[in-house]
Design an enzyme around this catalytic site. Structure first.
Site, PDB file in Angstrom:
ATOM      1  N   HIS A 197       0.838  -1.208   0.000  1.00  0.00           N
ATOM      2  CA  HIS A 197       0.000   0.000   0.000  1.00  0.00           C
ATOM      3  C   HIS A 197       0.873   1.258   0.000  1.00  0.00           C
ATOM      4  O   HIS A 197       0.718   2.151  -0.835  1.00  0.00           O
ATOM      5  CB  HIS A 197      -0.890   0.042   1.259  1.00  0.00           C
ATOM      6  CG  HIS A 197      -1.926  -1.027   1.331  1.00  0.00           C
ATOM      7  ND1 HIS A 197      -1.616  -2.334   1.604  1.00  0.00           N
ATOM      8  CD2 HIS A 197      -3.277  -0.975   1.200  1.00  0.00           C
ATOM      9  CE1 HIS A 197      -2.735  -3.046   1.633  1.00  0.00           C
ATOM     10  NE2 HIS A 197      -3.762  -2.246   1.384  1.00  0.00           N
ATOM     11  N   HIS A 237      -0.428  -4.038   9.771  1.00  0.00           N
ATOM     12  CA  HIS A 237       1.002  -4.005   9.484  1.00  0.00           C
ATOM     13  C   HIS A 237       1.743  -3.560  10.732  1.00  0.00           C
ATOM     14  O   HIS A 237       1.219  -2.785  11.534  1.00  0.00           O
ATOM     15  CB  HIS A 237       1.322  -3.035   8.346  1.00  0.00           C
ATOM     16  CG  HIS A 237       1.209  -3.626   6.971  1.00  0.00           C
ATOM     17  ND1 HIS A 237       2.016  -4.641   6.514  1.00  0.00           N
ATOM     18  CD2 HIS A 237       0.377  -3.336   5.939  1.00  0.00           C
ATOM     19  CE1 HIS A 237       1.689  -4.950   5.271  1.00  0.00           C
ATOM     20  NE2 HIS A 237       0.685  -4.173   4.902  1.00  0.00           N
ATOM     21  N   ASP A 241       7.008  -2.581   8.698  1.00  0.00           N
ATOM     22  CA  ASP A 241       6.466  -2.859   7.365  1.00  0.00           C
ATOM     23  C   ASP A 241       6.190  -1.562   6.614  1.00  0.00           C
ATOM     24  O   ASP A 241       6.448  -1.447   5.408  1.00  0.00           O
ATOM     25  CB  ASP A 241       5.161  -3.654   7.465  1.00  0.00           C
ATOM     26  CG  ASP A 241       5.316  -4.947   8.241  1.00  0.00           C
ATOM     27  OD1 ASP A 241       6.432  -5.488   8.263  1.00  0.00           O
ATOM     28  OD2 ASP A 241       4.319  -5.411   8.834  1.00  0.00           O
TER      29      ASP A 241
END
Length: 286
Positions: A197, A237, A241
């Site tokens: 993302h 996450h 991350d």
């Protein structure tokens, strides 16, 4: 073999055998003169005796480093600080969940999303729309504007993410709050490290800046920060991350640019060569 010939060879290739020949020639012809740290014949003065750079520093040089290079100096202090922290830190036991400062900072948001599935799904749906916006922009830049760099960077990024995700599979946090409308849609499995993302949004934002689409780029940056906060709040996450995702976006955008540049240089080389030997009408395309 004269001393001039030997020293010229030494300037190109430095070997123990050449050194012996230079010493022998100098014993007969005299040592070459030094001019501005370069010996006569092109051999650097440091070849005969190395003077460490720091031996030439003055107090003014040190002050100038601190004044003009504050970020590296700050990083040097950070190195010392985190060396002390790392070597004295208590390790997390194997039977405990990972410690994450991002989870601590978003405890209130996590409680809110856990107690309100509708709000969580609504925010997850908005996040999925944002991911779709990234994909549309990146493909638009390639298919409509003819600029493939962002697409190439994204392909590199997701390939690397897949390799790393298969190599090390991190445990899903115990407090994970999922949603069927979150991307990837359907509560399917996903790689934790690193965040695609965030990386995709960074790649799109950098491409917007290259085209001077400043407002759109800042909008993507803001949405990227909001999605990172939401991902921490849902425990989707770990902080590492997200940080690695931002770094991956920067790295793979740069690699995409280098790949594109290498292909252009290769194509230019082919055009020049073919134009010389085959004529311009038989130029090959890369």
């Amino acid at each position: 073999m004269t001393a001039t010939t030997i020293t010229a060879a030494a300037a190109a290739i430095t070997t123990p055998n050449i050194r012996k020949q230079i010493k022998a020639a100098n014993a007969v012809n005299g040592a070459p003169k030094r001019v501005d740290n370069i010996n006569e014949g092109g051999v650097p003065a440091s070849y005969y005796g190395v003077t460490p750079s720091f031996m030439t520093w003055t107090s003014g040089d040190v002050v100038n480093v601190v004044k003009c290079h504050r970020l590296p100096c700050f990083s040097a202090l950070g190195l010392l600080l985190f060396m002390a922290v790392e070597y004295t830190l208590r390790m997390i036991p194997a039977n405990s969940q990972p410690f994450d400062l991002g989870f601590i900072a978003t405890r209130d948001l996590h409680r809110l999303l856990s107690s309100s599935p509708e709000l969580n799904s609504w925010l997850a749906g908005l996040n999925t729309v944002f991911v779709a916006m990234q994909a549309v922009y990146i493909l638009w830049a390639w298919l409509v504007e003819g600029r493939p760099r962002a697409t190439i960077s994204t392909l590199f990024m997701f390939t690397c993410r897949g390799i790393l995700g298969c190599s090390t599979q991190l445990p899903v946090p115990e407090e994970f709050v999922g949603s069927g409308v979150d991307f990837p849609v359907g509560n399917v499995s996903f790689f934790l490290f690193f965040s695609g993302h965030v990386a995709g949004a960074v790649i799109a934002s950098l491409d917007m800046r290259r085209k001077q689409r400043w407002e759109l780029a800042w909008t993507f940056d803001l949405l990227n920060v909001l999605q990172a906060i939401r991902l921490l709040g849902t425990r989707g996450h770990y902080t590492i991350d997200l940080a690695a995702g931002a770094g991956a976006g920067l790295i793979f955008d740069s690699l995409g640019g280098k790949y594109e540049e290498s292909k252009k240089n290769k194509e230019l080389g082919n055009i020049t060569k073919e134009a010389l030997f085959l004529g311009e009408n038989k130029v090959r395309q890369c």
